[in-house]
Write a protein that holds these residues in place. Structure first.
Motif, PDB file in Angstrom:
ATOM      1  N   ARG A 466       2.124  -1.562   7.334  1.00  0.00           N
ATOM      2  CA  ARG A 466       0.854  -2.247   7.583  1.00  0.00           C
ATOM      3  C   ARG A 466       0.132  -2.466   6.261  1.00  0.00           C
ATOM      4  N   VAL A 467      -0.536  -3.613   6.172  1.00  0.00           N
ATOM      5  CA  VAL A 467      -1.349  -3.916   4.993  1.00  0.00           C
ATOM      6  C   VAL A 467      -2.717  -3.275   5.215  1.00  0.00           C
ATOM      7  N   VAL A 468      -3.021  -2.256   4.423  1.00  0.00           N
ATOM      8  CA  VAL A 468      -4.243  -1.474   4.650  1.00  0.00           C
ATOM      9  C   VAL A 468      -5.305  -1.723   3.589  1.00  0.00           C
ATOM     10  N   GLY A 469      -4.985  -2.486   2.552  1.00  0.00           N
ATOM     11  CA  GLY A 469      -5.970  -2.755   1.514  1.00  0.00           C
ATOM     12  C   GLY A 469      -5.466  -3.787   0.526  1.00  0.00           C
ATOM     13  N   MET A 470      -6.368  -4.276  -0.313  1.00  0.00           N
ATOM     14  CA  MET A 470      -6.001  -5.262  -1.323  1.00  0.00           C
ATOM     15  C   MET A 470      -6.931  -5.121  -2.519  1.00  0.00           C
ATOM     16  N   GLU A 471      -6.486  -5.583  -3.675  1.00  0.00           N
ATOM     17  CA  GLU A 471      -7.309  -5.545  -4.876  1.00  0.00           C
ATOM     18  C   GLU A 471      -7.037  -6.775  -5.726  1.00  0.00           C
ATOM     19  N   ARG A 472      -8.079  -7.199  -6.454  1.00  0.00           N
ATOM     20  CA  ARG A 472      -7.941  -8.314  -7.383  1.00  0.00           C
ATOM     21  C   ARG A 472      -7.410  -7.774  -8.699  1.00  0.00           C
ATOM     22  N   LEU A 473      -6.348  -8.397  -9.208  1.00  0.00           N
ATOM     23  CA  LEU A 473      -5.715  -7.894 -10.430  1.00  0.00           C
ATOM     24  C   LEU A 473      -6.494  -8.245 -11.683  1.00  0.00           C
ATOM     25  N   GLU A 474      -7.169  -9.369 -11.678  1.00  0.00           N
ATOM     26  CA  GLU A 474      -7.905  -9.792 -12.868  1.00  0.00           C
ATOM     27  C   GLU A 474      -9.163 -10.527 -12.431  1.00  0.00           C
ATOM     28  N   GLU A 475     -10.293 -10.107 -12.957  1.00  0.00           N
ATOM     29  CA  GLU A 475     -11.569 -10.688 -12.582  1.00  0.00           C
ATOM     30  C   GLU A 475     -11.586 -12.182 -12.888  1.00  0.00           C
ATOM     31  N   GLY A 476     -12.063 -12.964 -11.941  1.00  0.00           N
ATOM     32  CA  GLY A 476     -12.159 -14.403 -12.128  1.00  0.00           C
ATOM     33  C   GLY A 476     -10.910 -15.160 -11.714  1.00  0.00           C
ATOM     34  N   LYS A 477      -9.859 -14.433 -11.337  1.00  0.00           N
ATOM     35  CA  LYS A 477      -8.628 -15.099 -10.910  1.00  0.00           C
ATOM     36  C   LYS A 477      -8.276 -14.689  -9.481  1.00  0.00           C
ATOM     37  N   GLU A 478      -7.722 -15.624  -8.751  1.00  0.00           N
ATOM     38  CA  GLU A 478      -7.310 -15.341  -7.368  1.00  0.00           C
ATOM     39  C   GLU A 478      -5.904 -14.733  -7.364  1.00  0.00           C
ATOM     40  N   ASP A 479      -5.835 -13.594  -8.032  1.00  0.00           N
ATOM     41  CA  ASP A 479      -4.560 -12.904  -8.193  1.00  0.00           C
ATOM     42  C   ASP A 479      -4.701 -11.524  -7.559  1.00  0.00           C
ATOM     43  N   TYR A 480      -3.964 -11.268  -6.474  1.00  0.00           N
ATOM     44  CA  TYR A 480      -4.158 -10.056  -5.698  1.00  0.00           C
ATOM     45  C   TYR A 480      -2.861  -9.267  -5.567  1.00  0.00           C
ATOM     46  N   ARG A 481      -3.042  -7.985  -5.275  1.00  0.00           N
ATOM     47  CA  ARG A 481      -1.910  -7.202  -4.791  1.00  0.00           C
ATOM     48  C   ARG A 481      -2.393  -6.377  -3.599  1.00  0.00           C
ATOM     49  N   PHE A 482      -1.429  -5.984  -2.755  1.00  0.00           N
ATOM     50  CA  PHE A 482      -1.758  -5.441  -1.440  1.00  0.00           C
ATOM     51  C   PHE A 482      -1.131  -4.063  -1.259  1.00  0.00           C
ATOM     52  N   LYS A 483      -1.908  -3.177  -0.641  1.00  0.00           N
ATOM     53  CA  LYS A 483      -1.415  -1.836  -0.367  1.00  0.00           C
ATOM     54  C   LYS A 483      -0.782  -1.816   1.024  1.00  0.00           C
ATOM     55  N   LEU A 484       0.473  -1.405   1.095  1.00  0.00           N
ATOM     56  CA  LEU A 484       1.194  -1.311   2.354  1.00  0.00           C
ATOM     57  C   LEU A 484       1.560   0.146   2.618  1.00  0.00           C
ATOM     58  N   VAL A 485       1.397   0.585   3.857  1.00  0.00           N
ATOM     59  CA  VAL A 485       1.741   1.947   4.248  1.00  0.00           C
ATOM     60  C   VAL A 485       2.750   1.875   5.386  1.00  0.00           C
ATOM     61  N   ARG A 486       3.817   2.637   5.237  1.00  0.00           N
ATOM     62  CA  ARG A 486       4.891   2.620   6.245  1.00  0.00           C
ATOM     63  C   ARG A 486       4.423   3.272   7.533  1.00  0.00           C
ATOM     64  N   LEU A 487       4.740   2.654   8.662  1.00  0.00           N
ATOM     65  CA  LEU A 487       4.384   3.209   9.951  1.00  0.00           C
ATOM     66  C   LEU A 487       5.116   4.531  10.167  1.00  0.00           C
ATOM     67  N   SER A 488       4.429   5.457  10.814  1.00  0.00           N
ATOM     68  CA  SER A 488       5.063   6.736  11.138  1.00  0.00           C
ATOM     69  C   SER A 488       6.040   6.552  12.291  1.00  0.00           C
ATOM     70  N   ASP A 489       6.760   7.602  12.624  1.00  0.00           N
ATOM     71  CA  ASP A 489       7.727   7.591  13.734  1.00  0.00           C
ATOM     72  C   ASP A 489       8.779   6.507  13.569  1.00  0.00           C
ATOM     73  N   GLN A 490       9.267   6.352  12.345  1.00  0.00           N
ATOM     74  CA  GLN A 490      10.395   5.465  12.079  1.00  0.00           C
ATOM     75  C   GLN A 490      11.534   6.280  11.488  1.00  0.00           C
ATOM     76  N   LEU A 491      12.732   5.733  11.586  1.00  0.00           N
ATOM     77  CA  LEU A 491      13.864   6.385  10.948  1.00  0.00           C
ATOM     78  C   LEU A 491      13.649   6.403   9.441  1.00  0.00           C
ATOM     79  N   PRO A 492      14.216   7.373   8.739  1.00  0.00           N
ATOM     80  CA  PRO A 492      14.039   7.459   7.292  1.00  0.00           C
ATOM     81  C   PRO A 492      14.625   6.246   6.563  1.00  0.00           C
ATOM     82  N   ILE A 493      14.094   5.974   5.379  1.00  0.00           N
ATOM     83  CA  ILE A 493      14.674   4.945   4.512  1.00  0.00           C
ATOM     84  C   ILE A 493      16.057   5.427   4.097  1.00  0.00           C
ATOM     85  N   ARG A 494      17.054   4.605   4.270  1.00  0.00           N
ATOM     86  CA  ARG A 494      18.441   5.058   4.094  1.00  0.00           C
ATOM     87  C   ARG A 494      18.929   4.792   2.666  1.00  0.00           C
TER      88      ARG A 494
END
Length: 519
Positions: A466-494
């Protein structure tokens, strides 16, 4: 009629003493849909306890037993005068006829094994039956591709709409999505088999016999290999029910993993007739025995991979080529490949994982499009206006991403305008408008080699985030990155170097062979 008569003859041959023969005759007469292996198992267990199966299994009184025996013997005597050895009620031929043949073979083998070991099996000893679940069905209708856009994880690839070929129709089978349950600090998936597909039911016994007469080397090998596959299942279940040492069970599970993994990409000659012959889609005799864990506590990764193979065969996808459905161009550059327009289209514009399993692997990104895991053949974000993003690919490429497995910071694409790029907006939509909608995350071998979650080759599906947050990488620019958190109760990353790792050793070897051959 012929198949049922033969079953009756076999029952006379291996069922003793006489009162058991009479029990089978009466059961066949009165119960047209009864299960041969189930009845035989119950009778064998009653014999092992020193009981009279006519009384404990069928609950007949002494008077009823005597009457039944006389009726059966009189009937047999009449038929013998007419030159007929055996007769049972006629019923329509169906998939169950061939299935009962298989069950009878299993019953005979189990009886011999029990006699040899002196084991006494109790009724209902399989305690690991997975509970049923209800899931969400996906529509099998064609969806519009208008408004579908994608972004690339690679700076050299333009932000253009994907080829409209790659996001059109749903899978042939309705996707009843597996659910996860927690078991002793471990997450396990609960899978449920689909009703038998129409194409399988349409294969009659006579049609199957005609088809199998036209044998070739690949089909003959496939028939033998699947017989060994099923024998391994039986040995795994026997080890579980007789409490064999854990070391032996792990060895058998590893052997079964090899059967499943080789069937994916090495077992040529499998077709609908081979699957029908060995009942590989039926609950009692096929792949559901593994992913539903009815008679053995199969490892979670083995259940997942058996489910993946089941879905493929259910949809009549029997090809073993990693690049099946792909029109390839000779050379190392895969960007010129395309999906064969004749290949069944699978849509990717849905939230959730559908029929995918954590760890599912592909040699190229275009293959993820073919199977509906991602919707863009080269770009990194796949989404739809007003719906948010459906899937993303982590592939490196100079972006300011961080990857900690269960938590990811994923970069959109910088822009020289005063507006974020079209697909960066799809991620913003998930964050601000649809926070409960998950996004599928795939990782690529293009990630830095120091990344412990990087697949050693190709592309791997690693679950829902799930996308739980976002931040602007550089002031004045529409350049973003997004924080994603893995859902619980899933099989492990293999990604760990153990039996559950994907890609498997067979996928690695085939991937290497394709590269060496310039495909």
């Amino acid at each position: 009629m012929a198949t049922t008569v033969n079953q009756g003859k076999r029952l006379l041959e291996f069922t003793t003493p006489q009162h058991l023969k009479d029990a089978y005759a009466q059961a066949l007469k009165n119960l047209p849909n009864f299960s041969i292996s189930d009845q035989y198992q119950r009778i064998s267990e009653a014999k092992a306890r020193g009981e009279d199966p006519m009384k404990t299994v069928y609950q007949y009184s002494d008077e009823e037993i005597a009457t039944s025996r006389k009726q059966i013997h009189d009937r047999l005597a009449e038929r013998k005068k007419e030159g007929v050895l055996w007769e049972v009620p006629e019923r329509p031929m169906s998939v169950s006829d061939e299935e009962e043949d298989d069950q009878a073979r299993d019953a005979r083998r189990q009886a011999k094994s029990d006699k040899r070991k002196g084991a006494e099996l109790s009724v209902g000893s399989a305690s690991n039956v997975a509970p049923a679940f209800t899931g969400r069905s996906r529509s099998a209708t064609v969806s519009s591709t208008e408004g579908l856009l994608a972004e690339s994880p690679q700076p050299t690839i333009g932000r253009t709409p994907p080829n409209m070929l790659h996001a059109a129709a749903a899978t042939a089978a309705t996707a009843e999505q597996p659910k996860a349950v927690a078991v002793k600090d471990e997450v396990k998936r609960v899978y449920k088999a689909y009703p038998l597909p129409g194409w399988l039911k349409d294969i009659s016994v006579s049609g199957l016999a005609r088809a199998l007469k036209q044998t070739n080397r690949d089909r003959t090998q496939a028939l033998r290999s699947i017989e060994a596959f099923k024998d391994c299942m039986r040995r795994c279940e026997d080890a579980a029910t007789t409490n064999k040492p854990d070391a032996l069970k792990e060895k058998l599970f590893e052997e079964l993993r090899n059967h499943v993994h080789k069937a994916e990409i090495l077992l040529k000659g499998v077709d609908k007739f081979v699957v029908r012959k060995h009942n590989m889609l039926t609950v009692d005799n096929g792949l559901p025995r593994i992913f539903m864990a009815q008679k053995a506590d199969y490892p979670w990764d083995l259940q997942a991979d058996a489910w993946q193979l089941y879905v493929r065969w259910y949809n009549q996808d029997f090809a073993t080529d990693l690049l099946r459905g792909i029109i390839t161009k000779t050379g190392k550059d895969r960007t010129s490949d395309s999906i064969d327009p004749k290949w069944p289209k699978t849509r990717a514009n849905y939230h959730g994982e559908g029929n995918l399993v954590v760890g599912q692997w592909w040699p190229t990104q275009l293959c993820t499009v073919r199977d509906g895991a991602h919707g863009a053949p080269q770009a990194g974000i796949f989404g739809e206006k007003g719906q948010g993003a459906y899937s993303i690919v982590l592939a490196g490429g100079g972006y300011k991403d961080t990857d900690d497995g269960d938590e990811i910071w994923y970069s959109g694409t910088g822009t020289k305008t005063n507006e974020p790029t079209e697909n960066t907006q799809r991620m913003i939509e998930l964050c601000e408008e649809f926070p409960d909608r998950p996004v599928r995350v795939l990782r690529s071998m293009g990630l830095h080699t120091r990344n412990p979650y990087r697949p050693t080759s190709g592309f791997r599906y690693d679950g829902l985030y799930r996308v739980v947050g976002m931040e602007r990488l550089e002031e004045g620019k529409e350049d973003y990155r997004f924080k994603l958190v893995r859902l619980s109760d899933q099989l492990p990353i293999r990604c760990e170097d153990n039996a559950a790792r994907r890609p498997t050793k067979y996928e690695e070897a085939e991937f290497k062979r394709l590269k060496e051959n310039g495909r």
